[in-house]
Design an enzyme around this catalytic site. Structure first.
Site, PDB file in Angstrom:
ATOM      1  N   LYS A   9     -17.216  -1.894  -7.659  1.00  0.00           N
ATOM      2  CA  LYS A   9     -16.948  -1.042  -6.324  1.00  0.00           C
ATOM      3  C   LYS A   9     -17.678  -1.476  -5.165  1.00  0.00           C
ATOM      4  O   LYS A   9     -18.960  -2.160  -5.226  1.00  0.00           O
ATOM      5  CB  LYS A   9     -17.829   0.390  -6.550  1.00  0.00           C
ATOM      6  N   SER A  25      -1.577  -5.493   0.177  1.00  0.00           N
ATOM      7  CA  SER A  25      -2.725  -5.933  -0.572  1.00  0.00           C
ATOM      8  C   SER A  25      -3.693  -5.421   0.614  1.00  0.00           C
ATOM      9  O   SER A  25      -3.662  -4.835   1.540  1.00  0.00           O
ATOM     10  CB  SER A  25      -2.726  -7.523  -0.445  1.00  0.00           C
ATOM     11  N   THR A  57      -3.626  -0.897  -4.379  1.00  0.00           N
ATOM     12  CA  THR A  57      -2.818  -2.021  -4.118  1.00  0.00           C
ATOM     13  C   THR A  57      -3.462  -3.013  -4.834  1.00  0.00           C
ATOM     14  O   THR A  57      -4.181  -3.014  -5.922  1.00  0.00           O
ATOM     15  CB  THR A  57      -3.179  -2.056  -2.763  1.00  0.00           C
ATOM     16  N   TYR A  58      -3.848  -4.469  -4.225  1.00  0.00           N
ATOM     17  CA  TYR A  58      -4.490  -5.380  -5.152  1.00  0.00           C
ATOM     18  C   TYR A  58      -5.274  -6.201  -3.871  1.00  0.00           C
ATOM     19  O   TYR A  58      -4.907  -6.291  -2.822  1.00  0.00           O
ATOM     20  CB  TYR A  58      -3.425  -6.359  -5.479  1.00  0.00           C
ATOM     21  N   GLY A  73       0.296  -4.541   5.184  1.00  0.00           N
ATOM     22  CA  GLY A  73       1.596  -4.038   4.831  1.00  0.00           C
ATOM     23  C   GLY A  73       1.425  -2.463   4.996  1.00  0.00           C
ATOM     24  O   GLY A  73       1.043  -2.034   5.925  1.00  0.00           O
ATOM     25  N   GLY A  74       2.195  -1.769   4.087  1.00  0.00           N
ATOM     26  CA  GLY A  74       2.225  -0.248   4.380  1.00  0.00           C
ATOM     27  C   GLY A  74       0.988   0.498   4.267  1.00  0.00           C
ATOM     28  O   GLY A  74       0.637   1.651   4.642  1.00  0.00           O
ATOM     29  N   THR A  75      -0.152  -0.325   3.527  1.00  0.00           N
ATOM     30  CA  THR A  75      -1.374   0.607   3.698  1.00  0.00           C
ATOM     31  C   THR A  75      -2.075   0.478   4.853  1.00  0.00           C
ATOM     32  O   THR A  75      -3.020   1.347   5.361  1.00  0.00           O
ATOM     33  CB  THR A  75      -2.402  -0.202   2.672  1.00  0.00           C
TER      34      THR A  75
END
Length: 121
Positions: A9, A25, A57-58, A73-75
């Site tokens: 974390k 990502s 995501t990654y 991207g979308g994030t």
């Protein structure tokens, strides 16, 4: 029985950039990834403390020492620069291994310039 436990974390990471025109990502300073025991392309869950958004995501490594946390991207629609996020990865472990399990936790501060604490390693 197998359990899904938090493996790593990064807490209170400040978003430094967003890049909508990227395929996806979350870019993370590779030094932070190493301290938190996260791997490139590892699946992560991200919680945005500013707006309550949570997304999967990654992780991809950003240059070491850059302090970068970039929503790609979308994030990029799920946060903005300055938002604080918690980044988590998970492991599947058997019951015996779960006994005494301690995730690696990295706490950041001062706009990602300060590592406040690393625990669990």
């Amino acid at each position: 029985m197998q359990l899904n436990l938090v493996k790593s974390k990064i807490h209170r990471a400040e978003v430094t950039d967003t890049s909508l025109n990227y395929e996806g990502s979350l870019a993370i300073d590779s030094e932070f990834m190493a301290l938190a025991n996260m791997r490139a392309y590892e699946r992560i869950l991200v919680g945005n403390m500013a707006n309550g958004e949570r997304f999967e995501t990654y992780a991809i490594p950003a240059p070491a020492g850059s302090k970068v946390i970039s929503l790609n991207g979308g994030t990029a629609h799920l946060g903005k620069r300055g938002d604080l996020v918690t980044i988590m990865s998970f492991a599947v472990v058997d019951e015996k291994e779960a006994e005494g399990w301690k995730p690696t936790v990295l706490v950041l501060g001062d706009a990602n310039r300060k590592v406040i604490k690393v625990s669990g390693k």
